[in-house]
Design a protein around this motif. Structure first.
Motif, PDB file in Angstrom:
ATOM      1  N   SER A  86       0.835  -1.194   0.000  1.00 29.62           N
ATOM      2  CA  SER A  86       0.000   0.000   0.000  1.00 29.62           C
ATOM      3  C   SER A  86       0.873   1.247   0.000  1.00 29.62           C
ATOM      4  O   SER A  86       2.072   1.187   0.284  1.00 29.62           O
ATOM      5  CB  SER A  86      -0.909  -0.002   1.229  1.00 29.62           C
ATOM      6  OG  SER A  86      -0.124   0.212   2.394  1.00 29.62           O
ATOM      7  N   ILE A  87       0.253   2.376  -0.287  1.00 30.91           N
ATOM      8  CA  ILE A  87       0.987   3.640  -0.308  1.00 30.91           C
ATOM      9  C   ILE A  87       1.536   3.934   1.080  1.00 30.91           C
ATOM     10  O   ILE A  87       2.654   4.420   1.223  1.00 30.91           O
ATOM     11  CB  ILE A  87       0.076   4.778  -0.800  1.00 30.91           C
ATOM     12  CG1 ILE A  87      -0.232   4.556  -2.280  1.00 30.91           C
ATOM     13  CG2 ILE A  87       0.721   6.130  -0.593  1.00 30.91           C
ATOM     14  CD1 ILE A  87      -1.194   5.550  -2.872  1.00 30.91           C
ATOM     15  N   GLY A  88       0.769   3.614   2.105  1.00 30.55           N
ATOM     16  CA  GLY A  88       1.238   3.821   3.474  1.00 30.55           C
ATOM     17  C   GLY A  88       2.478   3.008   3.776  1.00 30.55           C
ATOM     18  O   GLY A  88       3.417   3.498   4.415  1.00 30.55           O
ATOM     19  N   GLN A  89       2.510   1.758   3.321  1.00 34.48           N
ATOM     20  CA  GLN A  89       3.678   0.910   3.536  1.00 34.48           C
ATOM     21  C   GLN A  89       4.880   1.445   2.765  1.00 34.48           C
ATOM     22  O   GLN A  89       6.005   1.470   3.276  1.00 34.48           O
ATOM     23  CB  GLN A  89       3.383  -0.524   3.119  1.00 34.48           C
ATOM     24  CG  GLN A  89       2.416  -1.253   4.026  1.00 34.48           C
ATOM     25  CD  GLN A  89       2.006  -2.599   3.443  1.00 34.48           C
ATOM     26  OE1 GLN A  89       1.927  -2.757   2.225  1.00 34.48           O
ATOM     27  NE2 GLN A  89       1.724  -3.555   4.323  1.00 34.48           N
ATOM     28  N   LEU A  90       4.631   1.888   1.531  1.00 36.06           N
ATOM     29  CA  LEU A  90       5.721   2.450   0.721  1.00 36.06           C
ATOM     30  C   LEU A  90       6.263   3.722   1.364  1.00 36.06           C
ATOM     31  O   LEU A  90       7.471   3.948   1.423  1.00 36.06           O
ATOM     32  CB  LEU A  90       5.235   2.738  -0.698  1.00 36.06           C
ATOM     33  CG  LEU A  90       4.929   1.508  -1.554  1.00 36.06           C
ATOM     34  CD1 LEU A  90       4.293   1.941  -2.870  1.00 36.06           C
ATOM     35  CD2 LEU A  90       6.190   0.713  -1.818  1.00 36.06           C
ATOM     36  N   PHE A  91       5.357   4.574   1.856  1.00 35.70           N
ATOM     37  CA  PHE A  91       5.769   5.819   2.496  1.00 35.70           C
ATOM     38  C   PHE A  91       6.558   5.520   3.775  1.00 35.70           C
ATOM     39  O   PHE A  91       7.586   6.142   4.033  1.00 35.70           O
ATOM     40  CB  PHE A  91       4.547   6.690   2.811  1.00 35.70           C
ATOM     41  CG  PHE A  91       4.905   8.030   3.360  1.00 35.70           C
ATOM     42  CD1 PHE A  91       5.406   9.019   2.535  1.00 35.70           C
ATOM     43  CD2 PHE A  91       4.764   8.289   4.718  1.00 35.70           C
ATOM     44  CE1 PHE A  91       5.749  10.254   3.044  1.00 35.70           C
ATOM     45  CE2 PHE A  91       5.114   9.519   5.236  1.00 35.70           C
ATOM     46  CZ  PHE A  91       5.604  10.512   4.399  1.00 35.70           C
ATOM     47  N   ALA A  92       6.072   4.563   4.561  1.00 36.96           N
ATOM     48  CA  ALA A  92       6.781   4.189   5.788  1.00 36.96           C
ATOM     49  C   ALA A  92       8.167   3.635   5.466  1.00 36.96           C
ATOM     50  O   ALA A  92       9.149   3.949   6.140  1.00 36.96           O
ATOM     51  CB  ALA A  92       5.971   3.156   6.576  1.00 36.96           C
ATOM     52  N   SER A  93       8.244   2.819   4.420  1.00 34.10           N
ATOM     53  CA  SER A  93       9.529   2.257   4.014  1.00 34.10           C
ATOM     54  C   SER A  93      10.476   3.356   3.542  1.00 34.10           C
ATOM     55  O   SER A  93      11.652   3.372   3.916  1.00 34.10           O
ATOM     56  CB  SER A  93       9.313   1.232   2.901  1.00 34.10           C
ATOM     57  OG  SER A  93      10.539   0.762   2.425  1.00 34.10           O
ATOM     58  N   ALA A  94       9.951   4.286   2.732  1.00 31.42           N
ATOM     59  CA  ALA A  94      10.786   5.387   2.239  1.00 31.42           C
ATOM     60  C   ALA A  94      11.251   6.268   3.400  1.00 31.42           C
ATOM     61  O   ALA A  94      12.413   6.692   3.444  1.00 31.42           O
ATOM     62  CB  ALA A  94      10.014   6.228   1.228  1.00 31.42           C
ATOM     63  N   THR A  95      10.369   6.531   4.357  1.00 32.39           N
ATOM     64  CA  THR A  95      10.733   7.343   5.512  1.00 32.39           C
ATOM     65  C   THR A  95      11.819   6.661   6.334  1.00 32.39           C
ATOM     66  O   THR A  95      12.783   7.292   6.763  1.00 32.39           O
ATOM     67  CB  THR A  95       9.489   7.598   6.390  1.00 32.39           C
ATOM     68  OG1 THR A  95       8.485   8.216   5.595  1.00 32.39           O
ATOM     69  CG2 THR A  95       9.814   8.482   7.569  1.00 32.39           C
ATOM     70  N   THR A  96      11.684   5.368   6.541  1.00 36.66           N
ATOM     71  CA  THR A  96      12.676   4.614   7.305  1.00 36.66           C
ATOM     72  C   THR A  96      14.030   4.641   6.601  1.00 36.66           C
ATOM     73  O   THR A  96      15.066   4.869   7.230  1.00 36.66           O
ATOM     74  CB  THR A  96      12.214   3.158   7.484  1.00 36.66           C
ATOM     75  OG1 THR A  96      10.942   3.164   8.133  1.00 36.66           O
ATOM     76  CG2 THR A  96      13.205   2.355   8.299  1.00 36.66           C
TER      77      THR A  96
END
Length: 168
Positions: free
Chosen positions: A13-23
């Motif tokens: 999901s976009i949330g997972q991608l965003f969380a991964s990118a943030t990490t």
């Protein structure tokens, strides 16, 4: 880079991608800071070696001049038969030459420490990373049929797509 959270081939999901990118961005920033610290430590070590060489040059001039000068001057006076004042002058010149060589070594290390520019390299690298991240565009994906977006079975998609198009 870390491995994707889910199995290969599954969409996140976009949330997972965003969380991964943030990490990953956070990890990158921490690594950049660690690099800056390491480069700064290296520059400080070089500066310390240069300072130590300057201190050694000063110590040579201060502590060895009296004893070494007397010994050298009397040795020159006895060996070469020069007047005593000329022997002392040659002994002083030899001490200044040694101190000059140590000061030259200190200057070489000080220039290396100044040329290192550790923090400047890390800042430039961080700016380059930020510029690349700003230019990054999302990967283009093929549009999924409306039936899969709406969670409908495969055969029902035709009517759902028409309704979805007319309502939007």
């Amino acid at each position: 880079m870390s491995a994707p959270d889910g199995p290969v081939g599954t969409d996140r999901s976009i949330g997972q991608l965003f969380a991964s990118a943030t990490t990953e961005l956070s990890a990158l920033v921490h690594d950049e800071i660690a690099l800056a610290k390491a480069q700064l430590r290296q520059d400080v070590k070089r500066g310390a070696v240069g300072g130590g060489a300057f201190a050694a040059a000063g110590a040579v001039l201060i502590f060895s001049l009296p004893m070494l000068s007397f010994a050298l001057a009397y040795g020159i006076h006895e060996g070469a038969g020069l007047p005593l004042w000329a022997s002392f002058l040659l002994a002083f010149a030899a001490n200044v030459l040694v101190a000059g060589l140590l000061a030259l070594i200190g200057m070489v290390f000080a220039k290396k420490a100044k040329k290192g520019g550790g923090p400047q390299k890390a800042v430039a690298s961080a700016k380059e990373t930020a510029a690349v991240l700003q230019k990054a565009k999302p990967h283009p994906r093929a549009a999924a049929p409306a039936s899969s977006r709406l969670g409908l079975p495969e055969g029902v998609g035709g009517k759902a797509e028409a309704v979805a198009r007319s309502s939007s």
